[in-house]
Every structure is written in C-alpha cells, then in structure tokens.
Design a protein around this motif. Structure first.
Motif, PDB file in Angstrom:
ATOM      1  N   ASP A 434       1.004  -1.039  -0.121  1.00 29.53           N
ATOM      2  CA  ASP A 434      -0.032   0.021   0.042  1.00 29.53           C
ATOM      3  C   ASP A 434       1.037   1.369   0.085  1.00 29.53           C
ATOM      4  OD1 ASP A 434      -2.026  -1.694   0.067  1.00 29.53           O
ATOM      5  OD2 ASP A 434      -2.676  -1.351   2.101  1.00 29.53           O
ATOM      6  N   GLU A 435       2.113   1.195   0.652  1.00 27.56           N
ATOM      7  CA  GLU A 435       2.854   2.185   0.668  1.00 27.56           C
ATOM      8  C   GLU A 435       3.424   2.602  -0.849  1.00 27.56           C
ATOM      9  OE1 GLU A 435       7.143   3.690   2.663  1.00 27.56           O
ATOM     10  OE2 GLU A 435       5.821   1.947   3.660  1.00 27.56           O
ATOM     11  N   LEU A 436       3.721   1.486  -1.443  1.00 27.26           N
ATOM     12  CA  LEU A 436       4.341   1.425  -2.899  1.00 27.26           C
ATOM     13  C   LEU A 436       3.225   2.163  -3.834  1.00 27.26           C
ATOM     14  CD1 LEU A 436       6.463  -1.623  -2.913  1.00 27.26           C
ATOM     15  CD2 LEU A 436       7.126   0.657  -2.750  1.00 27.26           C
ATOM     16  N   ARG A 437       2.023   1.802  -3.549  1.00 31.26           N
ATOM     17  CA  ARG A 437       0.861   2.473  -4.389  1.00 31.26           C
ATOM     18  C   ARG A 437       0.729   3.878  -4.381  1.00 31.26           C
ATOM     19  NH1 ARG A 437      -3.138  -1.137  -6.217  1.00 31.26           N
ATOM     20  NH2 ARG A 437      -4.934   0.353  -5.679  1.00 31.26           N
ATOM     21  N   VAL A 438       0.776   4.191  -2.801  1.00 27.97           N
ATOM     22  CA  VAL A 438       0.901   5.735  -2.680  1.00 27.97           C
ATOM     23  C   VAL A 438       2.071   6.449  -3.286  1.00 27.97           C
ATOM     24  CG1 VAL A 438       1.072   7.676  -0.877  1.00 27.97           C
ATOM     25  CG2 VAL A 438      -0.347   5.528  -0.525  1.00 27.97           C
ATOM     26  N   LEU A 439       3.334   5.845  -3.322  1.00 27.36           N
ATOM     27  CA  LEU A 439       4.405   6.278  -3.949  1.00 27.36           C
ATOM     28  C   LEU A 439       4.291   6.349  -5.293  1.00 27.36           C
ATOM     29  CD1 LEU A 439       7.450   7.236  -3.817  1.00 27.36           C
ATOM     30  CD2 LEU A 439       8.049   4.776  -3.981  1.00 27.36           C
ATOM     31  N   TYR A 440       3.731   5.432  -5.927  1.00 28.11           N
ATOM     32  CA  TYR A 440       3.304   5.741  -7.446  1.00 28.11           C
ATOM     33  C   TYR A 440       2.509   6.590  -7.898  1.00 28.11           C
ATOM     34  CZ  TYR A 440       1.680   4.105 -12.056  1.00 28.11           C
ATOM     35  OH  TYR A 440       1.434   4.015 -13.341  1.00 28.11           O
ATOM     36  N   TRP A 441       1.433   6.968  -7.110  1.00 27.54           N
ATOM     37  CA  TRP A 441       0.407   7.656  -7.369  1.00 27.54           C
ATOM     38  C   TRP A 441       0.867   9.215  -7.271  1.00 27.54           C
ATOM     39  CZ3 TRP A 441      -3.394   8.619 -10.247  1.00 27.54           C
ATOM     40  CH2 TRP A 441      -4.192  10.014 -10.443  1.00 27.54           C
ATOM     41  N   GLN A 442       1.828   9.256  -6.423  1.00 24.20           N
ATOM     42  CA  GLN A 442       2.787  10.654  -6.179  1.00 24.20           C
ATOM     43  C   GLN A 442       3.533  10.874  -7.428  1.00 24.20           C
ATOM     44  OE1 GLN A 442       2.059  13.113  -3.741  1.00 24.20           O
ATOM     45  NE2 GLN A 442       3.350  14.262  -5.234  1.00 24.20           N
ATOM     46  N   GLY A 443       4.105   9.943  -7.857  1.00 22.90           N
ATOM     47  CA  GLY A 443       4.956  10.004  -8.822  1.00 22.90           C
ATOM     48  C   GLY A 443       4.203  10.585 -10.195  1.00 22.90           C
ATOM     49  N   LEU A 444       2.922  10.004 -10.342  1.00 27.25           N
ATOM     50  CA  LEU A 444       2.121  10.464 -11.260  1.00 27.25           C
ATOM     51  C   LEU A 444       1.655  11.872 -11.070  1.00 27.25           C
ATOM     52  CD1 LEU A 444      -0.190   7.333 -11.919  1.00 27.25           C
ATOM     53  CD2 LEU A 444       1.706   8.172 -13.297  1.00 27.25           C
ATOM     54  N   VAL A 445       1.474  12.177 -10.129  1.00 30.04           N
ATOM     55  CA  VAL A 445       0.989  13.715  -9.719  1.00 30.04           C
ATOM     56  C   VAL A 445       2.235  14.586  -9.990  1.00 30.04           C
ATOM     57  CG1 VAL A 445       0.382  15.333  -7.814  1.00 30.04           C
ATOM     58  CG2 VAL A 445      -0.855  12.948  -8.004  1.00 30.04           C
ATOM     59  N   ASP A 446       3.223  14.085  -9.624  1.00 34.82           N
ATOM     60  CA  ASP A 446       4.484  14.897  -9.987  1.00 34.82           C
ATOM     61  C   ASP A 446       4.758  14.998 -11.497  1.00 34.82           C
ATOM     62  OD1 ASP A 446       4.878  15.400  -7.073  1.00 34.82           O
ATOM     63  OD2 ASP A 446       6.539  13.745  -7.190  1.00 34.82           O
ATOM     64  N   ALA A 447       4.360  14.012 -12.091  1.00 33.99           N
ATOM     65  CA  ALA A 447       4.498  14.019 -13.540  1.00 33.99           C
ATOM     66  C   ALA A 447       3.340  14.839 -14.150  1.00 33.99           C
ATOM     67  CB  ALA A 447       4.711  12.624 -14.149  1.00 33.99           C
ATOM     68  N   GLY A 448       2.511  15.488 -13.380  1.00 32.96           N
ATOM     69  CA  GLY A 448       1.313  16.369 -14.307  1.00 32.96           C
ATOM     70  C   GLY A 448       0.029  15.367 -14.111  1.00 32.96           C
ATOM     71  N   ALA A 449      -0.154  14.387 -13.564  1.00 34.79           N
ATOM     72  CA  ALA A 449      -1.566  13.789 -13.546  1.00 34.79           C
ATOM     73  C   ALA A 449      -2.690  14.572 -12.952  1.00 34.79           C
ATOM     74  CB  ALA A 449      -1.471  12.411 -12.514  1.00 34.79           C
ATOM     75  N   GLU A 450      -3.666  14.844 -13.802  1.00 35.32           N
ATOM     76  CA  GLU A 450      -4.823  15.723 -13.328  1.00 35.32           C
ATOM     77  C   GLU A 450      -5.772  14.843 -12.645  1.00 35.32           C
ATOM     78  OE1 GLU A 450      -5.886  17.597 -16.962  1.00 35.32           O
ATOM     79  OE2 GLU A 450      -3.888  18.090 -17.581  1.00 35.32           O
ATOM     80  N   GLU A 451      -6.385  15.424 -11.726  1.00 38.12           N
ATOM     81  CA  GLU A 451      -7.426  14.911 -10.849  1.00 38.12           C
ATOM     82  C   GLU A 451      -8.648  14.642 -11.902  1.00 38.12           C
ATOM     83  OE1 GLU A 451     -10.047  15.453  -6.715  1.00 38.12           O
ATOM     84  OE2 GLU A 451      -8.190  16.755  -7.367  1.00 38.12           O
ATOM     85  N   GLY A 452      -9.311  13.607 -11.832  1.00 41.26           N
ATOM     86  CA  GLY A 452     -10.706  13.339 -12.522  1.00 41.26           C
ATOM     87  C   GLY A 452     -10.637  12.634 -13.780  1.00 41.26           C
ATOM     88  N   LYS A 453      -9.201  12.287 -14.223  1.00 40.89           N
ATOM     89  CA  LYS A 453      -8.998  11.869 -15.431  1.00 40.89           C
ATOM     90  C   LYS A 453      -8.404  10.426 -15.525  1.00 40.89           C
ATOM     91  CE  LYS A 453      -8.437  15.586 -18.586  1.00 40.89           C
ATOM     92  NZ  LYS A 453      -7.854  16.013 -19.892  1.00 40.89           N
ATOM     93  N   LEU A 454      -8.696   9.461 -16.395  1.00 43.05           N
ATOM     94  CA  LEU A 454      -8.117   8.236 -16.342  1.00 43.05           C
ATOM     95  C   LEU A 454      -6.811   8.391 -16.868  1.00 43.05           C
ATOM     96  CD1 LEU A 454      -8.345   5.176 -16.103  1.00 43.05           C
ATOM     97  CD2 LEU A 454      -9.060   4.957 -18.439  1.00 43.05           C
ATOM     98  N   VAL A 455      -5.779   7.965 -15.837  1.00 40.25           N
ATOM     99  CA  VAL A 455      -4.389   8.332 -16.058  1.00 40.25           C
ATOM    100  C   VAL A 455      -3.821   6.884 -16.546  1.00 40.25           C
ATOM    101  CG1 VAL A 455      -2.160   8.949 -15.307  1.00 40.25           C
ATOM    102  CG2 VAL A 455      -4.235  10.069 -14.300  1.00 40.25           C
TER     103      VAL A 455
END
Length: 622
Positions: A434-455
């Motif tokens: 679960d910690e790695l899942r959070v780390l991955y999502w933060q990486g996507l956010v840092d790369a510009g992932a937008e809320e509400g879209k399928l990334v």
C-alpha cells in the motif's frame, strides 16, 4: 612598462637574433598573447617572462581568465605560469588553477586548489560555488547541495549560485526546485546566459517544447542572435511540427554557425519532413566527416538513412543505418554503456518469475482503489505505442503520462528490501504494498497527472515489469501494443535512440532480435502465470481502421467513444510535449507505409527471421 596606457592590443617586437620579446603593458586582449605562445613556444615564454617582470601581474591573470573562458587551456596554463612567478599566493590565481584542473578532469587537484583559495578568502562566494561544483562532479551531491545552500543563504543576490543549484537539483531528480532556481537566476543576473541555458535544457528534458520556445524567445530579447537560443528555436519548432518556423530559425542559426554539422542535419530533417528529400541528401552527402566527432557523424548517417528509406533505396538506407549504429557502438563503449546489463535484468526476471516461485507469493487482500485505475500502455519499442498514446490522450477523459520512469522508484524500493528485486515480490506484505501504491500515485501527480481523468502510464518497456505491476496493482489494466516482429526489430535497428543499456541492444539486427526474444518470452510467462487484465491492439489494425481498432480498447477501459479521437493529429500538435522518438510520425495523418516495411529489407531481415518465427506464429502474422 611603467607609465604605459592600456588599449585593445598587445604591442610587441623582436629584438636581436634571440628574438627576445617585450610585452608592453598596453593591451588586455589575450588572443595576441596566445598567438605569441603558440608561435614561439614555452622556451621563448621564459624569455618573455623575464622581460615583463615589471608588468602588472593582474593583466596576465585577466588574459588567463579570458583564455579559460574561450576554452583555450594551453594558453591559460601558460599565462598562469607567468602569473604565479609573480604572485604565487594570490587566491584568484589559485582558484583559476582549480578551474583549469576541473576542466581537465583532474578533480582531486581541482578540489585542493579551490580549498587553498578558500583558506585565504574563506567567505568568497565564487570560490565556495566552485568547490560545490567540484563536489558535485565527485558525486558528493549532498555535500555540494549543503554548500550551495550556504552560499545562497549568505549571498541571496548571487544569481550564479541559483543557476548552479538548479543544475544540481535536476541531477537529484527535483525538477520543481530546479525550475524555481533558474527563474531566480534569470531575475538576479539577467545578463548572465547560464540560467537561460539551463532552463532551456530542463524544458527539453521534460519534452515541453512549447516552453522551450518561450524560454528561447525571452533569452533572445536579452542576448540577440545568441546561437544557442536561435538553434533552440529551430529545434523546438521542428519537434512541435511547425516546420515553416523551424526552417526559418534553423537557417538563421546556420548563418551564425555555418560549419555546424548538427544544424545541417536539422535542416535536412526539416526538408525531409516537408517532402523535399533531394535537398537534404545533396547537402548531407557534400559534408566531409573526416574530422567530425562520432556523435556528429552518427547524426548524418541517421538522417541519410531516413532519406534513402523514403526514396525506396533499401540498400543505401541499410548502409547508412549500419554506419549510424557502428558509431553509436563506439559512443556506448566510451560512455561505459553495457547492453548486457539490460539483458541480465530481463533474464533475472525470467528466472525469478516461474510458476513455482509465483505460487509461493504471500497472499494479499485486495487494495483500496487509487484516484485513477492503474493503466499501463506497454509493448516492445516501435510497436505503435506513441500513436496509440496520442489517440487515447485526445479523449477528454484520458491523460497519458508519456515516457516518465514513474515505476522505477517502486522497483528500487523493493531492491532495498532484504530479499531485493525481484525476489522481494514474494514476501511483500500489505503495508509495504500500500505504501508503494501511494508512492506511485505521487509520482504520477509529480509528472502532471490531473484529478478526474483516467491516467495511462505509457512506457513501452514497462513490459518487463509485468510481475511488479501485478503484485502492487492487482487491479491494473494493460494495453498491449503489438506489431509484426520483423517490422519491430527492423524499426528498432533504424531508429537513432538515445543510448542507454536497453537501447544499446538495437545497434545490430541480431542483438535487436535477441532482445525481442528475451522480452517477449518474459511477457508470455507473465501472461501464462499471472491473471493479467490485457487488451491487445495491433499497429496494422490501428493504421488501417483507427476507429475499429480503438473502440475495443475504450470499451475495456469503460470509456465511451468520442469524436475528438479522430482529430488526434491536431491534438498531438497542441500538446507541446512529445518525449518520444516517434514525434514526427504522430503529428502527421496516419499512413501505412511502415506496415510490412520489412519486406523491402528482406535480404537483411532474413538473417534473423528464424529467431522471430516463433513470435510471428504466436501472434498470427505471416
């Protein structure tokens, strides 16, 4: 000589048979001094040193600095020898010796020199910054950052320190801090080109070519006709497929740097993309590559290969691609890039992910959902992933994160566990996952992932990490891009990739076919032994009937059809960010000329076709 007045020249004369030279203290131009040194050599330098004992040593130091600034290390060293005879304890001279040693790659000597200078002037920020940069080159990045922070804390108006700290931040993976520092450097030192140059390189690295245009435009207001930024506009507009603008700025850059091989290649590439193959061929074949650096010669052969391919001259194209790759091999060796490292990684994954080992994995409960379902667009390179990337990203509910190593921090985190990677996948517990899942999502956010879209995470060779993805994201969906194995291997051989351990396997057809075997065998193991959710899409179907090929993919992702998908070319041009070598292909209407291209090169591809035949049969190709 006492009482002499300085002007722009160095006045000298030869006296007697010895040719003893008198240097008059009436010029600051290092160029003529350097000419004397090159003409008369170190023996006459001793005569000159004797004769100018009354000259101001600071003038010689300034000449040394100018020589260093123009990268004439030979002249700089000779000037410093003269200067040190007069003022061996001068901290500026000691510091410059450190900079010369640093540029020569003698980092220990450079470190010692700059520390000596700091012993004399411990609070001099330029010396501190130089020491920080040497530490950075010695891979002492934490210590370098601490010293740069200290410089900025004590001298907050020192613009150069921000530029250098920003460059270090890029190496540390902190692009946000780097950009902020470059902006501050431009504010504090608007007439120093360094921060502008670093900002341009950062935006190139990020693939944000629309931002590159803005940086270059802004820089050219401060530094009109600066070659780096004129060329930068030519590069950026070509990447953005604004070919008329690209041609205009590239031709301006050539006027400023008429001998640049890189610019000649860029001009030929633009002409080829505009449909003019002959002009580029004529100009490139007239180039003399006898004294060209391997990197420059590689670019020439890469472009000529593409031109000959478009002219349907398969033999000519293959010869140029072979020359391109032979030069790439030399560059890889010089950079210590070892293709075997990547092969070993793939084989290690194959050995670890057997049916028996997977059956012994700790059973974990279903995870809590992420803000966006994890979707991975994978495939062997040159299988159409970039085209599909542009098509999917044109859907208003989809965002494709393109070519960012967001998954690698997860792999590295498991590598640091007791069992290492990939063995650590077996013993991963729920909290770690679960910690790695959070780390991955933060990486996507840092790369510009937008809320509400399928990334959608698009990185083709994430293919080899199918087990890692499934273990951490049992809810993951894979979109698997597929193309005729012969076309894939040939295209990888033809492509001038940025060199790394994986891409170095594409420099010969046998190596490319070998990597294809290893990777696709591993992928088949994953598909056999793990319950992966995979949707296949074939390149050939995509270019023949885009809507018919894409609808099943959208259905698998629970997305409705949207007409914007049919306008994916305009969308690709508007993104301003294409990090892939296929940028030129996906910003033009879909074409079918790359389908079955391998048949034109059958004489060459037949040498490796037996190795590909199992996969030709497996995927139902002819």
């Amino acid at each position: 000589m006492p009482g002499a007045v300085w002007d722009e020249g160095v006045i000298f004369s030869s006296l007697g048979k010895t040719g003893t030279l008198f240097l008059w203290q009436c010029g600051g131009c290092y160029g003529r001094l350097a000419l004397l040194f090159r003409r008369f050599g170190p023996i006459r330098l001793r005569f000159m040193t004797d004769q100018i004992s009354d000259a101001d040593p600071q003038i010689i130091l300034q000449a040394a600095k100018k020589a260093f600034g123009q990268n004439d290390l030979t002249a700089a060293i000779r000037f410093m020898a003269m200067f040190q005879n007069a003022q061996p304890e001068d901290p500026e001279g000691i510091h410059l010796n450190g900079l010369i040693a640093q540029r020569q790659g003698r980092l220990i000597a450079a470190h010692d020199y700059v520390e000596q200078a700091l012993e004399i002037e411990p609070s001099q920020p330029r010396f501190q910054l130089s020491l920080a940069n040497i530490l950075r080159q010695q891979n002492e990045r934490t210590q370098a950052l601490e010293l740069m922070n200290k410089v900025i804390e004590n001298h907050p108006e020192y613009g150069a320190a921000y530029s250098q700290r920003g460059a270090l931040s890029i190496e540390l993976g902190d692009e946000v801090s780097a950009e902020a520092d470059f902006q501050q450097g431009m504010v504090l030192a608007p007439k120093d080109m360094t921060a502008y140059g670093y900002m341009r390189l950062l935006k190139v690295q990020q693939g944000k070519y629309d931002h590159v245009v803005k940086v270059c435009d802004f820089a050219l207001k401060q530094f009109p006709d600066a070659p780096a930024f004129v060329q930068g506009l030519g590069d950026a507009y070509e990447r953005l497929s604004r070919l008329d603008d690209a041609l205009e700025w590239t031709e301006r850059a050539i006027e400023l740097s008429p001998k640049s091989i890189y610019l000649t290649v860029l001009w030929a590439r633009i002409k080829r993309r505009m449909g003019d193959y002959q002009s580029g061929q004529d100009r490139l074949t007239r180039l003399s590559l006898r004294k060209a650096r391997p990197q420059e010669a590689r670019l020439v052969h890469a472009e000529l290969g593409q031109i000959f391919d478009r002219l349907d001259d398969a033999d000519g194209a293959f010869n140029h691609f072979s020359a391109q790759n032979a030069l790439s091999e030399k560059i890889a060796q010089k950079r210590s890039i070892d293709k075997a490292n990547y092969l070993s990684q793939v084989r290690g994954l194959s050995a670890a992910c057997t049916a028996e080992n997977i059956s012994n994995w700790t059973v974990l409960p279903a995870p809590a959902p992420l803000p966006s379902r994890p979707v991975f667009l994978v495939g062997f390179p040159r299988s159409g992933t970039t085209l599909l990337d542009q098509v999917l990203d044109s859907h208003p509910d989809v965002q494709v994160i393109e070519e960012r190593p967001v998954l690698l921090p997860l792999r590295d985190a498991i590598e640091e566990m007791e069992a290492g990677y990939p063995a650590g996948l077996a013993t991963l517990d729920e909290a770690q996952r679960d910690e790695l899942r959070v780390l991955y999502w933060q990486g996507l956010v840092d790369a510009g992932a937008e809320e509400g879209k399928l990334v959608v995470n698009k990185l083709p060779l994430n293919l080899i990490h199918g087990a890692l993805i499934h273990r951490i994201f049992p809810d993951a969906q894979f979109i698997f891009a597929l193309r005729h194995p012969c076309d894939v291997v040939l295209s990888c051989f033809m492509q001038d990739f940025e060199l790394n351990a994986s891409m170095a396997n594409f420099l010969t057809l046998p190596d490319a076919a070998g990597l294809y075997e290893e990777v696709m065998s591993l992928w088949q193991t994953y598909r056999t032994e793990l319950p992966l959710d995979v949707t296949e899409i074939r390149y050939e179907a995509l270019v023949a009937d885009l809507e018919g090929a894409v609808r099943p993919v959208l259905a698998a992702l629970d997305l409705a059809w949207h007409e914007d998908i049919l306008d994916h070319v305009a969308h690709a041009k508007s993104r301003g960010s294409l990090r892939t070598p296929s940028y030129a292909q996906v910003t033009q209407p879909i074409y079918g000329r790359a389908t079955d291209r391998w048949r034109r090169y059958e004489t060459y591809i037949n040498r490796v076709k037996p190795r590909l035949q199992p996969y030709i049969d497996l995927y139902g190709y002819e």
